[in-house]
Design a protein around this motif. Structure first.
Motif, PDB file in Angstrom:
ATOM      1  N   GLU A 136       0.840  -1.192   0.000  1.00 25.75           N
ATOM      2  CA  GLU A 136       0.000   0.000   0.000  1.00 25.75           C
ATOM      3  C   GLU A 136       0.877   1.244   0.000  1.00 25.75           C
ATOM      4  N   GLY A 137       0.389   2.282  -0.668  1.00 26.46           N
ATOM      5  CA  GLY A 137       1.102   3.554  -0.696  1.00 26.46           C
ATOM      6  C   GLY A 137       1.975   3.747  -1.921  1.00 26.46           C
ATOM      7  N   ALA A 145      -3.376 -11.238   0.941  1.00 25.41           N
ATOM      8  CA  ALA A 145      -2.270 -10.584   0.234  1.00 25.41           C
ATOM      9  C   ALA A 145      -0.903 -11.059   0.725  1.00 25.41           C
ATOM     10  N   ASP A 146      -0.757 -11.301   2.026  1.00 25.34           N
ATOM     11  CA  ASP A 146       0.530 -11.772   2.553  1.00 25.34           C
ATOM     12  C   ASP A 146       0.835 -13.185   2.054  1.00 25.34           C
ATOM     13  N   ASP A 147      -0.160 -14.057   2.050  1.00 30.27           N
ATOM     14  CA  ASP A 147       0.044 -15.411   1.519  1.00 30.27           C
ATOM     15  C   ASP A 147       0.359 -15.362   0.034  1.00 30.27           C
ATOM     16  N   ASP A 194      10.434 -19.429   0.620  1.00 26.14           N
ATOM     17  CA  ASP A 194       9.134 -19.708   1.228  1.00 26.14           C
ATOM     18  C   ASP A 194       8.403 -18.443   1.680  1.00 26.14           C
ATOM     19  N   GLU A 195       9.165 -17.395   1.983  1.00 27.69           N
ATOM     20  CA  GLU A 195       8.578 -16.129   2.410  1.00 27.69           C
ATOM     21  C   GLU A 195       9.190 -15.001   1.605  1.00 27.69           C
ATOM     22  N   TYR A 196       8.393 -13.979   1.356  1.00 21.28           N
ATOM     23  CA  TYR A 196       8.849 -12.789   0.645  1.00 21.28           C
ATOM     24  C   TYR A 196       9.954 -12.117   1.459  1.00 21.28           C
ATOM     25  N   GLY A 213       6.054  -2.825   9.141  1.00 16.04           N
ATOM     26  CA  GLY A 213       4.810  -2.073   9.031  1.00 16.04           C
ATOM     27  C   GLY A 213       4.172  -2.089   7.644  1.00 16.04           C
ATOM     28  N   GLU A 214       4.802  -2.775   6.713  1.00 15.82           N
ATOM     29  CA  GLU A 214       4.286  -2.817   5.339  1.00 15.82           C
ATOM     30  C   GLU A 214       2.950  -3.551   5.287  1.00 15.82           C
TER      31      GLU A 214
END
Length: 150
Positions: free
Chosen positions: A67-68, A108-110, A123-125, A131-132
């Motif tokens: 976002e942003g 969105a996180d998944d 496995d993870e971004y 705070g993102e």
């Protein structure tokens, strides 16, 4: 994708068949880690392009951002979007999708983690900032154009 979402496919200027995102060529481009260019409209009407990761999703495509940033802000104001996916190493094998985007924070996180797996084999971004807040945009196609040079 249901039969109601098929569009003309143009190859060498000739309409040869109907295509959808579930056809083998477009599906292959979307399943492999090919990059996409998302084009949105700025407030002043100019076009903003950015390179993104992309996934296929139930007859649509999905992209992800924080976002942003400019292009998600553009989509929140005006959901019209064009996405161009090119095969890595062959710019004449591509898929163009014009449609309407809808954004959500749900999942969105998944989604960014699944894209990190596809593009980075992580496995993870790994680039998440403190705070993102991630936003996932699902783009429903109004027009699909697929080209593969023979």
């Amino acid at each position: 994708m249901d039969a109601g979402h098929c569009f003309n496919r143009t190859i060498r200027g000739t309409v040869t068949a109907m295509t959808s995102l579930s056809d083998s060529g477009p599906r292959e481009l979307l399943e492999k880690p090919n990059y996409a260019v998302v084009s949105t409209l700025n407030k002043d009407g100019s076009i903003h392009n950015t390179v993104v990761w992309i996934s296929a999703e139930d007859g649509a495509v999905a992209v992800n951002s924080a976002e942003g940033r400019l292009w998600p802000t553009n989509l929140e104001r005006d959901p019209r979007v064009t996405v161009l996916v090119q095969e890595t190493g062959d710019p004449y094998h591509y898929l163009e999708i014009r449609g309407t985007a809808s954004g959500t924070r749900e999942g969105a996180d998944d989604h960014i983690d699944s894209l990190a797996k596809k593009y980075l084999d992580k496995d993870e971004y790994p680039f998440r900032q403190p705070g993102e807040k991630r936003v996932k945009f699902v783009i429903q196609p109004d027009h699909i154009r697929y080209l593969k040079r023979s």
